[in-house]
Design a protein around this motif. Sequence first.
Motif, PDB file in Angstrom:
ATOM      1  N   ASP A  81       0.859  -1.183   0.000  1.00 12.93           N
ATOM      2  CA  ASP A  81       0.000   0.000   0.000  1.00 12.93           C
ATOM      3  C   ASP A  81       0.897   1.236   0.000  1.00 12.93           C
ATOM      4  O   ASP A  81       1.022   1.927   1.018  1.00 12.93           O
ATOM      5  CB  ASP A  81      -0.897  -0.037   1.255  1.00 12.93           C
ATOM      6  N   LYS A  90     -10.022   1.113   3.512  1.00 15.14           N
ATOM      7  CA  LYS A  90      -8.577   1.145   3.318  1.00 15.14           C
ATOM      8  C   LYS A  90      -8.195   0.174   2.206  1.00 15.14           C
ATOM      9  O   LYS A  90      -8.749  -0.925   2.124  1.00 15.14           O
ATOM     10  CB  LYS A  90      -7.865   0.745   4.619  1.00 15.14           C
ATOM     11  N   TYR A  91      -7.208   0.570   1.402  1.00 15.85           N
ATOM     12  CA  TYR A  91      -6.805  -0.255   0.261  1.00 15.85           C
ATOM     13  C   TYR A  91      -6.398  -1.673   0.689  1.00 15.85           C
ATOM     14  O   TYR A  91      -6.862  -2.656   0.084  1.00 15.85           O
ATOM     15  CB  TYR A  91      -5.688   0.457  -0.508  1.00 15.85           C
ATOM     16  N   PRO A  92      -5.578  -1.841   1.729  1.00 16.01           N
ATOM     17  CA  PRO A  92      -5.235  -3.221   2.129  1.00 16.01           C
ATOM     18  C   PRO A  92      -6.468  -4.038   2.518  1.00 16.01           C
ATOM     19  O   PRO A  92      -6.528  -5.242   2.247  1.00 16.01           O
ATOM     20  CB  PRO A  92      -4.320  -3.031   3.349  1.00 16.01           C
ATOM     21  N   GLU A 169      -3.315   3.002  -6.332  1.00 12.87           N
ATOM     22  CA  GLU A 169      -1.850   3.043  -6.302  1.00 12.87           C
ATOM     23  C   GLU A 169      -1.304   4.252  -7.070  1.00 12.87           C
ATOM     24  O   GLU A 169      -0.086   4.378  -7.251  1.00 12.87           O
ATOM     25  CB  GLU A 169      -1.262   1.727  -6.842  1.00 12.87           C
TER      26      GLU A 169
END
Length: 281
Positions: A81, A90-92, A169
Amino acid sequence: MAWFKRIKPSIRTTDRRDVPEGLWSKCDECGAMLHRRQLEENLNTCNECGHHFRISPYRYFSILFDNEEFTEFDDCLRTADPLGFTDTKKYPDRVHDTIEKSGKTEACRNAYGKSAGADLVISAMDFGFIGGSMGSVVGEKISRAADKAIELNAPLIVISQSGGARMMEGAFSLMQMAKTAARLTRLGERKLPFISLMTDPTMGGISASFAMLGDLNISEPKALIGFAGPRVIRDTIKRDLPEGFQRAEFLLEHGFVDMIVHRKELKQRLAKTLSMMRVEG
Ligand SMILES: [Zn+2]
């Protein structure tokens, strides 16, 4: 900074969503009810109208590799991340939830094996993993597939199925466009063919990088191929777009695609094409 991390290889061997629920599927295009076994025999295409259902990397591997035998590689890469990105989650957490829900590990799988008796490396994207978007791991895997093709002295096929760059990203995602394009030039230096197969959809940073760089750019029928979506373009230029705009047939007519191949003819056409491109000695 590490853009991706290596984990122990997954023990999963199939994507759970490969198996459709129930005995019947409805064709999205013509509405025909298709029996699951019949659909599989037709390589997930409609026998009424020819519509190509979206299929997973494993399904492409089983179609293209002899006796459905192949070796998957680099399945151990997982995204990091790099931006600490959060939208609605959240991205994760989004990545973790997608892996848990789908059984897929990333938006791309790599494999090598024999196709029509000759070595072949395939990198296949998967729309079912965050829209098939290209983040650092996808870019790295496509680059490593090019390395594998060089190692095996074999042609490479990249099967695109993606909405474009992975927004979570940011610039790290956009950098993959340059990275994959640069790495693929090494195949050319060694006179190894790179075939791009565009399936529905091939959009954004994918069509703007490696997907259009094939020695041969092939498409499945009626695949949506383009950069920005039609609504964005229409709203920007304030003009109506031509009929069939951004479909494979339109792009073939205008020289952006070299050939359109039905999935049932894909293996045979690829074998014939690659044998013509093979450089002896
Ligand atoms: Zn149909």
